[in-house]
Design a protein around this motif. Sequence first.
Motif, short mmCIF file in Angstrom:
data_model
loop_
_atom_site.label_atom_id
_atom_site.label_comp_id
_atom_site.label_asym_id
_atom_site.label_seq_id
_atom_site.Cartn_x
_atom_site.Cartn_y
_atom_site.Cartn_z
N GLN A 1 57.18 77.95 13.06
CA GLN A 1 58.06 78.60 12.10
C GLN A 1 58.17 77.75 10.85
O GLN A 1 58.32 76.53 10.93
N VAL A 2 58.06 78.38 9.70
CA VAL A 2 58.14 77.68 8.42
C VAL A 2 59.21 78.34 7.57
O VAL A 2 59.27 79.56 7.49
N GLN A 3 60.03 77.53 6.94
CA GLN A 3 61.00 78.04 5.97
C GLN A 3 60.61 77.54 4.59
O GLN A 3 60.26 76.36 4.43
N LEU A 4 60.68 78.42 3.61
CA LEU A 4 60.23 78.11 2.26
C LEU A 4 61.38 78.29 1.29
O LEU A 4 62.07 79.31 1.32
N VAL A 5 61.56 77.32 0.40
CA VAL A 5 62.62 77.38 -0.60
C VAL A 5 62.02 77.08 -1.97
O VAL A 5 61.51 75.97 -2.19
N GLU A 6 62.10 78.06 -2.86
CA GLU A 6 61.58 77.89 -4.20
C GLU A 6 62.64 77.33 -5.14
O GLU A 6 63.84 77.55 -4.93
N SER A 7 62.18 76.64 -6.17
CA SER A 7 63.08 76.13 -7.21
C SER A 7 62.30 76.01 -8.51
O SER A 7 61.07 76.08 -8.52
N GLY A 8 63.05 75.83 -9.60
CA GLY A 8 62.41 75.59 -10.88
C GLY A 8 62.41 76.76 -11.84
O GLY A 8 61.96 76.63 -12.98
N GLY A 9 62.88 77.91 -11.39
CA GLY A 9 62.92 79.06 -12.27
C GLY A 9 63.95 78.88 -13.37
O GLY A 9 64.79 77.98 -13.33
N GLY A 10 63.89 79.75 -14.38
CA GLY A 10 64.85 79.68 -15.46
C GLY A 10 64.41 80.51 -16.64
O GLY A 10 63.48 81.32 -16.54
N SER A 21 58.52 74.83 -7.87
CA SER A 21 58.22 74.09 -6.64
C SER A 21 58.65 74.90 -5.43
O SER A 21 59.58 75.70 -5.51
N CYS A 22 57.97 74.66 -4.34
CA CYS A 22 58.30 75.32 -3.08
C CYS A 22 58.31 74.24 -2.00
O CYS A 22 57.29 73.57 -1.78
N ALA A 23 59.46 74.07 -1.39
CA ALA A 23 59.61 73.09 -0.31
C ALA A 23 59.51 73.80 1.03
O ALA A 23 60.19 74.80 1.26
N ALA A 24 58.67 73.27 1.89
CA ALA A 24 58.45 73.88 3.20
C ALA A 24 59.01 73.00 4.29
O ALA A 24 58.79 71.78 4.29
N SER A 25 59.73 73.63 5.21
CA SER A 25 60.23 72.90 6.37
C SER A 25 59.27 73.14 7.53
O SER A 25 58.43 74.03 7.49
N GLY A 26 59.43 72.37 8.58
CA GLY A 26 58.56 72.55 9.72
C GLY A 26 57.40 71.57 9.70
O GLY A 26 57.15 70.89 8.70
N ARG A 27 56.68 71.54 10.80
CA ARG A 27 55.59 70.60 10.93
C ARG A 27 54.26 71.21 10.51
O ARG A 27 54.15 72.41 10.33
N SER A 28 53.28 70.39 10.36
CA SER A 28 51.90 70.82 10.12
C SER A 28 51.72 71.58 8.81
O SER A 28 50.90 72.50 8.74
N PHE A 29 52.47 71.19 7.79
CA PHE A 29 52.34 71.84 6.48
C PHE A 29 50.90 71.80 6.01
O PHE A 29 50.42 72.76 5.39
#
Length: 130
Positions: A1-10, A21-29
């Motif tokens: 399972q992977v969770q993705l969080v985007e940032s940097g918009g404006g 940017s997109c930060a991914a949680s979980g292993r084996s990215f």
Amino acid sequence: QVQLVESGGGLVQAGGSLRLSCAASGRSFSNYHMGWFRQGPGKEREFVAAISWSGGIYYADSVKGRFTISRDNSKNTVSLQMNSLKFEDTAVYYCAADPATSSAWSVLVGEDGMDYWDYWGKGTLVTVSS
């Protein structure tokens, strides 16, 4: 399972730059293909760019030469550098991920490939003023 969080918009003026940017949680990215999609006002979601687990890169024609996708496996992040922004780049930008063992790269970046990406972030809004 992977969770993705985007940032940097404006909000940015036409001709300007933004870096998403997109930060991914979980292993084996490092074993995931990563992609960016966008959905403009009144439009369907569309492919923007993708980077494979091995570093292969593919861009939509509309952003080629202006956008650059990259990944940092040590930080579990994928970025989208957007230069020479145009009014028509206004959209919610979504990060997507798919295990390299799931769908073929050629399918993911092909027609209707969006249907094959397994994980999605909630998006970040980019507004380009003319």
